[in-house]
Design a protein around this motif. Sequence first.
Motif, PDB file in Angstrom:
ATOM      1  N   HIS B  16      45.142  -9.502 -43.486  1.00  0.00           N
ATOM      2  CA  HIS B  16      44.513 -10.144 -44.683  1.00  0.00           C
ATOM      3  C   HIS B  16      44.648  -9.047 -45.862  1.00  0.00           C
ATOM      4  N   LYS B  17      44.987  -7.734 -45.565  1.00  0.00           N
ATOM      5  CA  LYS B  17      44.952  -6.702 -46.429  1.00  0.00           C
ATOM      6  C   LYS B  17      46.468  -6.663 -47.216  1.00  0.00           C
ATOM      7  N   CYS B  18      47.471  -6.698 -46.250  1.00  0.00           N
ATOM      8  CA  CYS B  18      48.855  -6.417 -46.798  1.00  0.00           C
ATOM      9  C   CYS B  18      49.838  -7.622 -46.773  1.00  0.00           C
ATOM     10  N   TYR B  19      49.208  -8.780 -45.970  1.00  0.00           N
ATOM     11  CA  TYR B  19      50.067 -10.031 -45.833  1.00  0.00           C
ATOM     12  C   TYR B  19      51.284  -9.766 -44.792  1.00  0.00           C
ATOM     13  N   CYS B  38      49.455  -1.632 -42.167  1.00  0.00           N
ATOM     14  CA  CYS B  38      48.586  -0.833 -42.925  1.00  0.00           C
ATOM     15  C   CYS B  38      47.107  -0.408 -41.944  1.00  0.00           C
ATOM     16  N   ASN B  40      44.950  -2.004 -40.667  1.00  0.00           N
ATOM     17  CA  ASN B  40      43.774  -2.879 -40.809  1.00  0.00           C
ATOM     18  C   ASN B  40      43.605  -3.572 -39.588  1.00  0.00           C
TER      19      ASN B  40
END
Lengths: 213, 214
Positions: B16-19, B38, B40
Amino acid sequence: MDVEKENPFRGRETVIEIDEDKLIPCPVCDAVNIDKGKKNSCRRCGCAMYHHRSFSTEKSWAYLLTAIIAYIPANLYPMLITSAFGTKEESTILGGVVLLWELGSYPVAVIIFLASIMIPVMKFLILIYLLISVKYPIGKDKKANKHKLYYLTEVVGPWSMIDIFVVAILAALIHLSSIEILAGTAATAFAISVFFTLLAAHAFDETLIKENK
Amino acid sequence: MKLENEDALDNFIICHKCYTLNEEHPIKDGSSARCSECGNVLYQYDSRLITNALALSIAGLIFFILANVFPLVQMDILGSEQFITIPKTIFSLLDSGFYLVGLLCAFLVFIFPLMIFVINIILFTLLTIKRGEKLTKELLILLSHVTPWSMADIFFISILVAIVKLVAFGQIHIGISFWALMAFVVIDVYITKSIRLSEIWMLRKKILLEGERQ
């Protein structure tokens, strides 16, 4: 990559070869999908995905501009009207923050400042940057950072509602004949502004960041 | 990258955060998988997820009802007692002519949080009894649309801010609802933030496949 796991449908279809860049997540259920162009629908939940490719950023721009326009009266008109024993005192968002700071409630002043001024302005700037950068080649090398910026706006965005809720609570609690707190015009303008910023963030198509690599 | 068919894509997850595209691996009970890029959290595995979530949803709904019935904050001001409840706060906005703000608040702090918990109870009950293939799908879609608009947690922080602002005006008493709302918010944050919708989708698929085999 290895996908030779237990698969009930194995052997029914031929092997598909796909580029990793062509994989997009469904905005509704997060399922990984193959990007098939304009008429995408998610294979898991069936929702339409990114159908508005022909006007990809315009929707988000429209919401964002509405939010920015509404943010102007939100700062000019009074947010909170305190009338005590016949004297009426009106305070804007910024005025309220300054007043709180002078009274010595620093934590509350900081919270209100962050929620009603920092976060909305930061969100406007980030969204403007994102919307421009997906159309025009600026900041090309920082692909991962842009996704993190977008994630940040999604997470902190709703917190700008704090001021509206505080005003609602104060107005509901204190309404005597001698002392009364009323919400001001800015409350409506600010609520509209926050609402449309949230819509603008939701309408932003995250796959565009990937496409314009 | 080669795939057997489209359903093999279920073995992948996009952060979700860095794709970043990550491959899903089976993990130990009670542990969580993190993004390779990342860090997450991508998904967690808990074998008792459905029972826990169902129990928490029911508890949350009870706390929500309590939070709406009793006074939230009570105040002695100039010799008269004033109190507010959550519905009273919304109605007072509507009464003073702030229809738009009132309506928005009604949805954000009352209707959407209530919807999430009612949906969760129905959803997890259906998953426990392994029924309702279509309904669970519709409920999950609805849930993903409603969740970002539920702001009970933000409302709770607002109450704290309002209390600090009001200290100068008079004596403040914290009501039963305040504690009920606090419990509700803790459960709400746990359910909406720690149970990812993609985990429920995977569970649903697993349950459906098990049903087909039998």
